[in-house]
Design an enzyme around this catalytic site. Structure first.
Site, PDB file in Angstrom:
ATOM      1  N   GLY A   1       0.799  -1.224   0.000  1.00 38.47           N
ATOM      2  CA  GLY A   1       0.000   0.000   0.000  1.00 38.47           C
ATOM      3  C   GLY A   1       0.828   1.268   0.000  1.00 38.47           C
ATOM      4  O   GLY A   1       1.844   1.372  -0.684  1.00 38.47           O
ATOM      5  N   SER A   2       0.426   2.234   0.787  1.00 42.81           N
ATOM      6  CA  SER A   2       1.036   3.560   0.762  1.00 42.81           C
ATOM      7  C   SER A   2       2.430   3.606   1.353  1.00 42.81           C
ATOM      8  O   SER A   2       3.107   4.632   1.233  1.00 42.81           O
ATOM      9  CB  SER A   2       0.129   4.556   1.481  1.00 42.81           C
ATOM     10  OG  SER A   2      -1.071   4.704   0.766  1.00 42.81           O
ATOM     11  N   ALA A   3       2.890   2.549   1.955  1.00 45.92           N
ATOM     12  CA  ALA A   3       4.245   2.547   2.514  1.00 45.92           C
ATOM     13  C   ALA A   3       5.298   2.753   1.429  1.00 45.92           C
ATOM     14  O   ALA A   3       6.396   3.229   1.710  1.00 45.92           O
ATOM     15  CB  ALA A   3       4.507   1.238   3.250  1.00 45.92           C
ATOM     16  N   VAL A   4       4.964   2.441   0.199  1.00 43.11           N
ATOM     17  CA  VAL A   4       5.911   2.547  -0.901  1.00 43.11           C
ATOM     18  C   VAL A   4       5.968   3.977  -1.458  1.00 43.11           C
ATOM     19  O   VAL A   4       6.889   4.332  -2.174  1.00 43.11           O
ATOM     20  CB  VAL A   4       5.537   1.533  -2.013  1.00 43.11           C
ATOM     21  CG1 VAL A   4       6.401   1.670  -3.235  1.00 43.11           C
ATOM     22  CG2 VAL A   4       5.624   0.125  -1.460  1.00 43.11           C
TER      23      VAL A   4
ATOM     24  N   SER B   1      -1.713  11.092   0.321  1.00 43.46           N
ATOM     25  CA  SER B   1      -1.588   9.742  -0.243  1.00 43.46           C
ATOM     26  C   SER B   1      -2.094   9.679  -1.689  1.00 43.46           C
ATOM     27  O   SER B   1      -2.909   8.840  -2.054  1.00 43.46           O
ATOM     28  CB  SER B   1      -2.335   8.731   0.636  1.00 43.46           C
ATOM     29  OG  SER B   1      -1.943   7.424   0.306  1.00 43.46           O
TER      30      SER B   1
END
Length: 120
Positions: free
Chosen positions: A44-47, A98
């Site tokens: 998910g958004s961690a990247v 995000s």
């Protein structure tokens, strides 16, 4: 998982998970250290932070680069969009809100491409 950022050495692996007790129906926390190697999750958004950093390092974007957040239509793929249309966003706000579109635009630039809207 805690790793030494200079060597990659694993310093600690710990984990917990919440499960329901079959008899009481109550939630309880259980040790799940092995979940570090046996469980998978979508990143998910961690990247997104890594995408921005890669954009900086490759020269695809610079601090303050602005992209217009709106749905993207790329040939033979579903529409790509953020959770809402943000309009113009810089790198900081793209991370703050995000923005998926900012990441797509950054990756297109990293690959040396140019986005052009595909007409139906």
């Amino acid at each position: 998982v805690l790793m030494d950022p200079h060597t990659g050495e694993v310093l600690s692996m710990a984990g917990k998970k919440i499960v329901k007790d079959k008899d009481t129906g109550q939630s309880q926390m259980q040790d799940d250290a092995l979940g570090n190697i046996t469980t998978t999750y979508n990143v998910g958004s961690a990247v997104k932070g890594a995408t921005i950093l890669t954009g900086y390092k490759t020269g695809a974007i610079n601090p303050g680069t602005v992209f217009y957040d709106r749905p993207l239509k790329i040939k033979v793929t579903p529409v790509k969009k953020s959770w809402r249309n943000f309009g113009p966003l810089n790198d900081i706000n793209a991370l703050k809100f995000s923005s998926n579109v900012y990441m797509f635009e950054t990756v297109i630039n990293i690959g040396g491409g140019k986005y052009e809207f595909e007409k139906p």
